[in-house]
Design an enzyme around this catalytic site. Structure first.
Site, PDB file in Angstrom:
ATOM      1  N   HIS A 134       0.823  -1.225   0.000  1.00  0.00           N
ATOM      2  CA  HIS A 134       0.000   0.000   0.000  1.00  0.00           C
ATOM      3  C   HIS A 134       0.852   1.267   0.000  1.00  0.00           C
ATOM      4  O   HIS A 134       0.334   2.352  -0.280  1.00  0.00           O
ATOM      5  CB  HIS A 134      -0.987  -0.007   1.168  1.00  0.00           C
ATOM      6  CG  HIS A 134      -0.396   0.288   2.514  1.00  0.00           C
ATOM      7  ND1 HIS A 134      -0.040  -0.699   3.414  1.00  0.00           N
ATOM      8  CD2 HIS A 134      -0.105   1.460   3.123  1.00  0.00           C
ATOM      9  CE1 HIS A 134       0.436  -0.140   4.514  1.00  0.00           C
ATOM     10  NE2 HIS A 134       0.408   1.171   4.362  1.00  0.00           N
ATOM     11  N   ASP A 164       0.206  -7.557   1.460  1.00  0.00           N
ATOM     12  CA  ASP A 164       0.707  -6.187   1.622  1.00  0.00           C
ATOM     13  C   ASP A 164       2.235  -6.144   1.670  1.00  0.00           C
ATOM     14  O   ASP A 164       2.822  -5.399   2.455  1.00  0.00           O
ATOM     15  CB  ASP A 164       0.120  -5.547   2.884  1.00  0.00           C
ATOM     16  CG  ASP A 164       0.187  -4.014   2.834  1.00  0.00           C
ATOM     17  OD1 ASP A 164       0.353  -3.463   1.726  1.00  0.00           O
ATOM     18  OD2 ASP A 164       0.092  -3.378   3.890  1.00  0.00           O
ATOM     19  N   SER A 238       4.571   2.621   7.971  1.00  0.00           N
ATOM     20  CA  SER A 238       4.279   1.475   7.108  1.00  0.00           C
ATOM     21  C   SER A 238       5.501   1.105   6.276  1.00  0.00           C
ATOM     22  O   SER A 238       6.096   1.953   5.612  1.00  0.00           O
ATOM     23  CB  SER A 238       3.110   1.788   6.172  1.00  0.00           C
ATOM     24  OG  SER A 238       1.924   1.943   6.900  1.00  0.00           O
TER      25      SER A 238
END
Length: 485
Positions: A134, A164, A238
């Protein structure tokens, strides 16, 4: 008593009371001053000493206090900032008019969306950087800023949306890599450290413990086997590193849970992708030209109800009830039958159909899975070797009426949200599917051809094409029934 005598008596009593109160107060003040001035008595051997300062001492019994600094000096240079740019066309009907574009050439026809995340160098010789899907999804340009301030253009190698995980490559030379640890050895209570770039604050370190391992069942997050930690993970973290105290990469930070949204801040519920899973995905991305090929059992399952469990002779309402075994599948070769209940896979407890699907999706093609099954209430063990899961199906190969449409499995994030079916990824212009009103992005959730929950079941339903074909699709949040001619 006469008034004069009474007045004299009251005056004398008041004077005596004031004198007594002043004397007692001075006595108490003297005691307080004495208690303050007196040296503190040594603490009793039976009682711990009272804390006298908020800071920790530099040493205890001659030993220096432990610090994360030496480990972080080795680990932090391997954690990078990942900057992405995406060009988005501005939808303006006037831009279709050449005259308008000539009169107003300065009006922008596109805008640049920018985002910032984190990444980890896992192979310095090859320049491999591990991050989240993402973080780089839809990006036209990706650049990486190293801990020493250098900014390098990155090349996209591949990604897997359902776990992911993404892999990019940067030019080699004077890079520091982070060794991959064994996330399977993590236990609840182990200390871990998160390194990343929350809110653009580069090289930020937070620490905590492993709160849980094997966390799953979180809506909207794809295949799940997360490490849960209370180390702060915020937007921008992230793709960053979760390391153990040896400085080994044990997880890739991916999300934080907050009922008010991730931008509301961390509340001690952070999630990281285990390094063992990330390693497996990276190996496939490198081997398979940027894609992940999953194994499948080839069966459809459903959850149990209390009445079902009682009728099947089960002592508890848990497991995945087999509703259909697809012909030629791994489950068929293993001897699986409709009505079987799968209660564990390779020793991992299976409580629901979703749990079995999640476990299956994390296994590579060719892996052997030992299934603990209940058949008519009796225990049975079956071994299945997973076969390759088809990635797409052309409509013409299923039914001529669907010519021009391409069907794929739903993204796992949608499936985890409670939706089952197949996705129409593309419809060719002027094709028969287009003439029947189908469009790319439609989700088929039901059909007159038979029940199905995924692409494998969808394909199996067309072994004998139905005479009348009606599809129930979801488009823009609304459901439609479409007669396919």
């Amino acid at each position: 008593m006469r008034p004069a005598t009474l007045l004299i008596a009251l005056t004398a009593a008041a004077a005596f009371g004031g004198f007594a109160a002043t004397a007692v107060n001075e006595l108490l003040d003297n005691r307080a001053e004495a208690a303050t001035a007196a040296p503190a008595a040594p603490p009793s051997a039976d009682l711990p000493p009272l804390a006298t300062a908020a800071s920790l001492p530099p040493a205890v019994e001659g030993q220096a206090m432990p610090s994360l600094a030496p480990m972080l000096q080795r680990a932090m240079p391997a954690v990078v900032s990942v900057h992405t740019q995406q060009r988005v066309r501005i939808n303006n009907p006037f831009f279709d008019d050449p005259m308008f574009r000539r009169l107003f050439p300065q009006v922008p026809q596109e805008r640049i969306n920018e985002s910032l995340g984190s990444g980890v160098i896992i192979d310095a010789q090859r320049g491999y950087v591990l991050t989240n899907h993402h973080v780089i999804e839809g990006a036209d340009d990706v650049s990486v800023t190293l801990a020493d301030g250098r900014t390098l253009k990155a090349e996209f190698l591949g990604s897997d949306a359902d776990t992911d995980v993404a892999l990019i490559r940067i030019p080699t030379g004077n890079l520091t890599e982070l060794p991959l640890g064994d996330s399977g050895r993590l236990q609840v209570g182990d200390y871990v450290v998160a390194i990343g770039n929350p809110f653009g604050l580069s090289q930020t370190v937070t620490s905590g413990i492993v709160s849980a391992v094997g966390r799953s069942g979180i809506r909207g997050l794809g295949y799940q086997n997360f490490i849960q930690t209370d180390a702060s993970i915020n937007p921008g973290n992230s793709g960053g590193a979760l390391v153990n105290l040896r400085g080994e990469l044990v997880g890739i930070n991916t999300a934080s849970l907050n009922p008010r949204g991730s931008m509301a801040g961390n509340i001690g519920l952070g999630l990281a992708i285990p390094s063992n899973l990330a390693r497996s995905v990276v190996d496939q991305l490198v081997k398979n030209n940027g894609v992940v090929i999953r194994g499948t059992l080839g069966l459809e399952t459903q959850n149990l109800s209390a009445q079902m469990a009682q009728g099947l002779g089960l002592d508890s309402v848990r497991g995945a009830l087999v509703a259909r075994v697809l012909p030629g599948s791994a489950a068929a070769a293993a001897g699986m039958q409709p009505g079987d209940v799968v209660v564990s896979a390779n020793g991992e407890r299976v409580d629901s159909a979703e749990a079995l699907h999640n476990y299956e999706g994390l296994q590579p093609v060719g892996s052997t899975v030992t299934l603990d099954v209940r058949r008519a209430g009796k225990p049975l063990q079956l071994r299945a070797t997973l076969k390759e899961q088809a990635r797409a199906a052309g409509g013409a190969a299923l039914d001529p009426r669907l010519e021009g449409a391409t069907f794929t499995d739903l993204p796992e994030s949608l499936r985890q949200s409670g939706i089952s079916g197949v996705l129409i990824s593309e419809v060719k212009r002027g094709s028969r599917a287009a003439q029947n009103g189908l469009a790319g992005g439609d989700v088929v959730i039901a059909a007159s051809a038979g029940d199905f929950s995924d692409l494998a079941g969808w394909r199996a339903n067309f072994s004998k094409p139905p005479q009348r074909l009606v599809l129930r699709i979801v488009r823009g949040g609304a459901q439609y029934d479409v007669l396919i001619r």
